[in-house]
Motif scaffolding. Structure first.
Motif, PDB file in Angstrom:
ATOM      1  N   SER A 149       0.862  -1.179   0.000  1.00  0.00           N
ATOM      2  CA  SER A 149       0.000   0.000   0.000  1.00  0.00           C
ATOM      3  C   SER A 149       0.897   1.227   0.000  1.00  0.00           C
ATOM      4  CB  SER A 149      -0.898   0.013   1.233  1.00  0.00           C
ATOM      5  OG  SER A 149      -1.805  -1.063   1.187  1.00  0.00           O
ATOM      6  N   LYS A 150       0.608   2.168  -0.910  1.00  0.00           N
ATOM      7  CA  LYS A 150       1.391   3.404  -0.982  1.00  0.00           C
ATOM      8  C   LYS A 150       1.111   4.228   0.269  1.00  0.00           C
ATOM      9  CE  LYS A 150       0.858   4.017  -5.962  1.00  0.00           C
ATOM     10  NZ  LYS A 150       0.192   4.876  -6.958  1.00  0.00           N
ATOM     11  N   PRO A 151       2.135   4.512   1.035  1.00  0.00           N
ATOM     12  CA  PRO A 151       1.924   5.385   2.193  1.00  0.00           C
ATOM     13  C   PRO A 151       1.630   6.808   1.729  1.00  0.00           C
ATOM     14  CG  PRO A 151       4.053   4.241   2.318  1.00  0.00           C
ATOM     15  CD  PRO A 151       3.500   4.009   0.954  1.00  0.00           C
ATOM     16  N   GLY A 152       0.860   7.549   2.506  1.00  0.00           N
ATOM     17  CA  GLY A 152       0.548   8.925   2.175  1.00  0.00           C
ATOM     18  C   GLY A 152       1.688   9.881   2.486  1.00  0.00           C
ATOM     19  N   ASP A 153       2.565   9.497   3.379  1.00  0.00           N
ATOM     20  CA  ASP A 153       3.687  10.315   3.796  1.00  0.00           C
ATOM     21  C   ASP A 153       4.879  10.099   2.861  1.00  0.00           C
ATOM     22  OD1 ASP A 153       5.143  11.835   6.116  1.00  0.00           O
ATOM     23  OD2 ASP A 153       6.374  10.059   5.712  1.00  0.00           O
ATOM     24  N   LEU A 154       5.504  11.176   2.400  1.00  0.00           N
ATOM     25  CA  LEU A 154       6.618  11.084   1.451  1.00  0.00           C
ATOM     26  C   LEU A 154       7.781  10.261   1.995  1.00  0.00           C
ATOM     27  CD1 LEU A 154       7.961  11.829  -1.217  1.00  0.00           C
ATOM     28  CD2 LEU A 154       8.682  13.978  -0.160  1.00  0.00           C
ATOM     29  N   ASN A 155       8.150  10.462   3.254  1.00  0.00           N
ATOM     30  CA  ASN A 155       9.271   9.703   3.821  1.00  0.00           C
ATOM     31  C   ASN A 155       8.942   8.216   3.909  1.00  0.00           C
ATOM     32  OD1 ASN A 155      11.060  11.868   4.090  1.00  0.00           O
ATOM     33  ND2 ASN A 155      10.131  12.468   6.044  1.00  0.00           N
ATOM     34  N   GLN A 156       7.706   7.893   4.245  1.00  0.00           N
ATOM     35  CA  GLN A 156       7.298   6.487   4.301  1.00  0.00           C
ATOM     36  C   GLN A 156       7.261   5.874   2.904  1.00  0.00           C
ATOM     37  OE1 GLN A 156       3.588   6.606   6.431  1.00  0.00           O
ATOM     38  NE2 GLN A 156       4.595   6.596   8.428  1.00  0.00           N
ATOM     39  N   LEU A 157       6.813   6.656   1.910  1.00  0.00           N
ATOM     40  CA  LEU A 157       6.825   6.174   0.531  1.00  0.00           C
ATOM     41  C   LEU A 157       8.260   5.918   0.083  1.00  0.00           C
ATOM     42  CD1 LEU A 157       5.395   5.516  -2.158  1.00  0.00           C
ATOM     43  CD2 LEU A 157       5.635   7.941  -2.754  1.00  0.00           C
ATOM     44  N   ARG A 158       9.146   6.854   0.372  1.00  0.00           N
ATOM     45  CA  ARG A 158      10.560   6.690   0.021  1.00  0.00           C
ATOM     46  C   ARG A 158      11.113   5.398   0.634  1.00  0.00           C
ATOM     47  NH1 ARG A 158      12.184  11.430   0.942  1.00  0.00           N
ATOM     48  NH2 ARG A 158      12.492  12.026  -1.220  1.00  0.00           N
ATOM     49  N   GLN A 159      10.833   5.186   1.893  1.00  0.00           N
ATOM     50  CA  GLN A 159      11.342   3.989   2.576  1.00  0.00           C
ATOM     51  C   GLN A 159      10.755   2.716   1.962  1.00  0.00           C
ATOM     52  OE1 GLN A 159      13.770   4.083   5.156  1.00  0.00           O
ATOM     53  NE2 GLN A 159      13.879   1.995   4.417  1.00  0.00           N
ATOM     54  N   ALA A 160       9.471   2.739   1.643  1.00  0.00           N
ATOM     55  CA  ALA A 160       8.830   1.554   1.050  1.00  0.00           C
ATOM     56  C   ALA A 160       9.442   1.231  -0.313  1.00  0.00           C
ATOM     57  CB  ALA A 160       7.317   1.779   0.908  1.00  0.00           C
ATOM     58  N   ILE A 161       9.662   2.246  -1.150  1.00  0.00           N
ATOM     59  CA  ILE A 161      10.233   2.019  -2.482  1.00  0.00           C
ATOM     60  C   ILE A 161      11.681   1.565  -2.360  1.00  0.00           C
ATOM     61  CG2 ILE A 161      10.850   3.111  -4.685  1.00  0.00           C
ATOM     62  CD1 ILE A 161       7.809   2.632  -4.270  1.00  0.00           C
ATOM     63  N   GLN A 162      12.447   2.175  -1.469  1.00  0.00           N
ATOM     64  CA  GLN A 162      13.832   1.752  -1.258  1.00  0.00           C
ATOM     65  C   GLN A 162      13.898   0.312  -0.766  1.00  0.00           C
ATOM     66  OE1 GLN A 162      15.209   4.881   1.371  1.00  0.00           O
ATOM     67  NE2 GLN A 162      15.993   6.101  -0.343  1.00  0.00           N
ATOM     68  N   ASN A 163      12.975  -0.067   0.116  1.00  0.00           N
ATOM     69  CA  ASN A 163      12.934  -1.454   0.599  1.00  0.00           C
ATOM     70  C   ASN A 163      12.601  -2.421  -0.530  1.00  0.00           C
ATOM     71  OD1 ASN A 163      13.551  -0.652   3.207  1.00  0.00           O
ATOM     72  ND2 ASN A 163      11.433  -0.733   3.912  1.00  0.00           N
ATOM     73  N   LEU A 164      11.629  -2.041  -1.384  1.00  0.00           N
ATOM     74  CA  LEU A 164      11.296  -2.880  -2.537  1.00  0.00           C
ATOM     75  C   LEU A 164      12.515  -3.062  -3.438  1.00  0.00           C
ATOM     76  CD1 LEU A 164       7.784  -1.617  -3.689  1.00  0.00           C
ATOM     77  CD2 LEU A 164       8.365  -3.921  -2.927  1.00  0.00           C
ATOM     78  N   TYR A 165      13.175  -1.950  -3.738  1.00  0.00           N
ATOM     79  CA  TYR A 165      14.349  -2.021  -4.599  1.00  0.00           C
ATOM     80  C   TYR A 165      15.434  -2.908  -3.963  1.00  0.00           C
ATOM     81  CZ  TYR A 165      18.511  -1.033  -7.175  1.00  0.00           C
ATOM     82  OH  TYR A 165      19.655  -1.210  -7.897  1.00  0.00           O
ATOM     83  N   ALA A 166      15.718  -2.674  -2.697  1.00  0.00           N
ATOM     84  CA  ALA A 166      16.775  -3.438  -2.011  1.00  0.00           C
ATOM     85  C   ALA A 166      16.475  -4.937  -2.027  1.00  0.00           C
ATOM     86  CB  ALA A 166      16.944  -2.939  -0.578  1.00  0.00           C
ATOM     87  N   PHE A 167      15.216  -5.286  -1.810  1.00  0.00           N
ATOM     88  CA  PHE A 167      14.876  -6.711  -1.809  1.00  0.00           C
ATOM     89  C   PHE A 167      14.961  -7.305  -3.211  1.00  0.00           C
ATOM     90  CE2 PHE A 167      11.953 -10.225  -2.418  1.00  0.00           C
ATOM     91  CZ  PHE A 167      12.501 -11.130  -1.528  1.00  0.00           C
TER      92      PHE A 167
END
Length: 149
Positions: A121-139
């Protein structure tokens, strides 16, 4: 995301999202993870399938290593796109991550029943979105082994 001593792995992602603002944010975040990442995007479900099947204007499109797929798309929604990907023997093994504003249990269940590799789920907060996308990329590009395009 800092480069933790690992070599940057080349790869490519198809981002399927009709929201231009979300696309730009996600593109910038992914490029900060790896400036050499091949990032392609389309705005609706029909275009996504044409891109993946290399049809029409997308005849020369590269096969991505990973698809980030929104559910709420014009012309053909994300669930329909996912079902067609999984039904196509040439595309069935392609990793598909649902990246949606939805957090509805019914959307999550349906996505996994159609064999999505993950639902985020896309977080509404920019920092949370950044962290989610970075985690996806890293995995997906650091931990998992992806099939070649």
């Amino acid at each position: 995301m800092p480069n933790s001593g690992r070599a940057r792995i080349p790869g490519s992602i198809l981002l399927v999202d009709d929201d231009a603002g979300d696309r730009l944010l996600i593109q910038n975040i992914l490029k900060s993870c790896n400036s050499e990442l091949g990032l392609h995007y389309v705005e609706d479900g029909e275009e996504a399938l044409s891109f993946l099947k290399q049809q029409g204007a997308y005849a020369d499109a590269p096969r991505p290593h990973l698809v980030l797929l929104d559910l709420n798309l014009p012309r053909k929604d994300g669930s329909e796109v996912l079902a067609e990907i999984r039904a196509d023997p040439d595309l069935a093994g392609l990793p598909v991550i649902i990246l949606s504003t939805s957090s509805a249990p019914s959307d999550i269940r349906k996505s996994y029943s159609l064999h999505a590799n993950a639902f985020v789920s896309k977080p509404g907060d920019l920092n949370q979105l950044r962290q989610a996308i970075q985690n996806l990329y890293a995995f997906w590009f650091g931990t998992a082994r992806l099939p070649g395009p």
